[in-house]
Design an enzyme around this catalytic site. Structure first.
Site, mmCIF file in Angstrom:
data_model
loop_
_atom_site.group_PDB
_atom_site.id
_atom_site.type_symbol
_atom_site.label_atom_id
_atom_site.label_comp_id
_atom_site.label_asym_id
_atom_site.label_seq_id
_atom_site.Cartn_x
_atom_site.Cartn_y
_atom_site.Cartn_z
ATOM 1 N N THR A 71 -5.758 -1.331 7.016
ATOM 2 C CA THR A 71 -4.746 -2.239 6.474
ATOM 3 C C THR A 71 -5.319 -3.643 6.275
ATOM 4 O OG1 THR A 71 -2.972 -0.966 7.485
ATOM 5 C CG2 THR A 71 -2.465 -3.261 6.921
ATOM 6 N N ASN A 150 -3.854 9.827 0.563
ATOM 7 C CA ASN A 150 -3.515 10.226 1.932
ATOM 8 C C ASN A 150 -2.377 11.245 2.006
ATOM 9 O OD1 ASN A 150 -2.443 7.597 0.973
ATOM 10 N ND2 ASN A 150 -1.060 7.836 2.693
ATOM 11 N N SER A 198 -11.644 2.989 7.973
ATOM 12 C CA SER A 198 -10.919 2.891 9.232
ATOM 13 C C SER A 198 -11.446 3.957 10.190
ATOM 14 C CB SER A 198 -9.426 3.087 8.991
ATOM 15 O OG SER A 198 -8.735 3.073 10.221
ATOM 16 N N CYS A 321 3.467 6.259 7.443
ATOM 17 C CA CYS A 321 3.979 4.920 7.188
ATOM 18 C C CYS A 321 5.328 4.961 6.513
ATOM 19 C CB CYS A 321 3.006 4.149 6.319
ATOM 20 S SG CYS A 321 1.324 4.658 6.585
HETATM 21 C C1 LIG Z 1 -4.474 5.220 7.404
HETATM 22 C C2 LIG Z 1 -4.756 4.634 6.069
HETATM 23 C C3 LIG Z 1 -4.842 3.245 5.898
HETATM 24 C C4 LIG Z 1 -4.549 2.264 7.006
HETATM 25 O O1 LIG Z 1 -5.554 2.213 7.962
HETATM 26 P P1 LIG Z 1 -5.206 1.574 9.410
HETATM 27 O O2 LIG Z 1 -6.520 1.521 10.101
HETATM 28 O O3 LIG Z 1 -4.236 2.531 10.053
HETATM 29 O O4 LIG Z 1 -4.609 0.243 9.164
HETATM 30 C C5 LIG Z 1 -5.157 2.760 4.638
HETATM 31 N N1 LIG Z 1 -5.373 3.587 3.624
HETATM 32 C C6 LIG Z 1 -5.294 4.937 3.738
HETATM 33 C C7 LIG Z 1 -5.567 5.789 2.562
HETATM 34 C C8 LIG Z 1 -4.981 5.486 4.966
HETATM 35 O O5 LIG Z 1 -4.888 6.811 5.076
#
Ligand SMILES: *Cc1c(COP(=O)(O)O)cnc(C)c1O
Length: 381
Positions: A71, A150, A198, A321
């Site tokens: 994020t 995602n 991430s 989310c």
């Molecule tokens: C999980 C996710 C995020 C966010 O990552 P965090 O580390 O949880 O903030 C951003 N983009 C995608 C595609 C994700 O799957």
């Protein structure tokens, strides 16, 4: 029997990762900015992790900036480029199916006077490269398109997107949080300027991420403070998280990927046998190795989720989310599903720890739950 099929939301931290982190937390606990040996020891571990991650995407270590997660990386990339370049132009191009950390950021910038183009996608979730090319104007300062989606696992052709952006001299950012270590990435060959990663989606800890920033690309930092991370991200580095991230990357094996794909396809085959089921997203190599998304007509995704949870099967409706909101997934609506069908959808995501038994149990349980709910559903009649 339990089956954890929500690895798109987060993954179990690998034992080796937890061990590596423990050392940093309790022994090598120094501040990497300190000049004494405690600091140097922590810094040395942090730099080893940086090198592992840089190598994985064919980047230089100086191009790797640690953040608090996907994020923050997305915010830093998009806002950082927007604020730095607002004299040159005010136009940003993205897609309709991005993660909320990209979409909500773009919407916030819109309120600040930036113009955003949200490219539509086809029924499998792919953007049209011609439309991308046509959307670029002399005002365009950034193209931000995710690699793998995602929710439905669509893998965009970011190599071609990179080529288009390079030819038009526009900065290109990609959110590769879902695809990282599942699809190989070469920042040099693929003409990528910025990448968000991430750790917690690949068996690393939560709260640690990376923004890759190509050498020469300038952006405005989000935070004021210390001079950490090339003066781009102020704040004492999360050394245990960083070392955990490095270890998580080190543990990735090609053979796990093949196993995951096999189980994914078995799961798809099993679900397709349930009548009135639609598999969302593409098949084969253009689909993320660990993603399945299906709509079960005449039932509610939320009811499915709760009944499955009662039987030990953890899945999600859409993405984690958006699963607390009642509006249907923006991704499923963008690929053309009717709201009532989108409402009856589940995302099932695997990891290298997923077993054949978990998949078989999930198929059997899901079949029972869907049939049970349809019997009492007025929609099914
Ligand atoms: C999980 C996710 C995020 C966010 O990552 P965090 O580390 O949880 O903030 C951003 N983009 C995608 C595609 C994700 O799957």
């Amino acid at each position: 029997m339990k089956a954890y099929l929500d690895n798109g939301a987060t993954t179990q931290v690998a034992k080796e990762v937890a061990q590596a982190m423990q050392t940093l937390l309790t022994k090598k606990f120094g501040n990497p900015g300190s000049l004494h040996s405690f600091g140097e020891e922590a810094k040395s571990e942090m730099e080893k992790a940086r090198a592992i991650i840089a190598k994985k995407i064919n980047a230089d270590t100086s191009e790797i900036i640690f953040t608090s997660g996907g994020t923050e990386s997305n915010n830093l990339a998009i806002r950082g480029i927007a604020y730095k370049n607002k004299e040159q132009g005010n136009h940003i191009i993205t897609s309709a199916i991005e993660h909320p950390s990209v979409l909500r950021t773009c919407e916030a910038l819109e309120k600040e006077g930036f113009k955003i183009t949200y490219l539509s996608v086809d029924k499998e979730g792919f953007i049209d490269l011609k439309k991308l090319e046509e959307a670029i104007t002399p005002q365009t300062i950034l193209v931000t398109i995710m690699h793998a989606n995602n929710e439905i696992g669509t893998i965009q052709d970011i190599e071609s997107i990179g080529k288009i952006c390079k030819a038009k001299n526009v900065t290109f950012h990609s959110d590769i949080v879902q695809s990282f270590t599942k699809v190989s990435i070469d920042t040099k060959e693929m003409n990528i300027d910025l990448l968000s990663l991430s750790a917690h989606k690949i068996h690393g800890p939560k709260g640690i991420g990376v923004l890759f920033i190509r050498k020469g690309v300038r952006l405005k930092p989000l935070f004021t403070g210390g001079e950490q991370e090339n003066k781009i991200r102020a704040g004492t580095e999360n050394t245990s998280g960083i070392v955990g991230f490095g270890k998580a990357v080190e543990l990735i094996k090609e053979s796990d990927l093949e196993k995951m794909k096999q189980l994914r396809d078995n799961l798809i085959k099993g679900l397709e046998k349930i009548p009135n089921t639609i598999i969302n997203g593409p098949r084969g190599d253009k689909r993320l190795a660990n993603n399945v998304n299906a709509s079960f007509k005449y039932v509610e995704g939320e009811s499915l989720l709760y009944h499955l949870d009662g039987k030990g099967v953890a899945v999600s409706t859409g993405s984690a989310c958006s699963s607390h909101s009642l509006s249907p997934s923006h991704v499923l609506i963008s690929i053309g599903l009717k709201p009532e069908v989108a409402h009856g959808s589940l995302r099932l995501t695997l990891s290298r720890y997923t077993t054949k038994e978990e998949i078989e149990y999930t198929i059997k349980t899901l079949k029972e739950v869907v049939e049970g709910l349809r019997k009492i559903s007025p929609l099914a009649r």
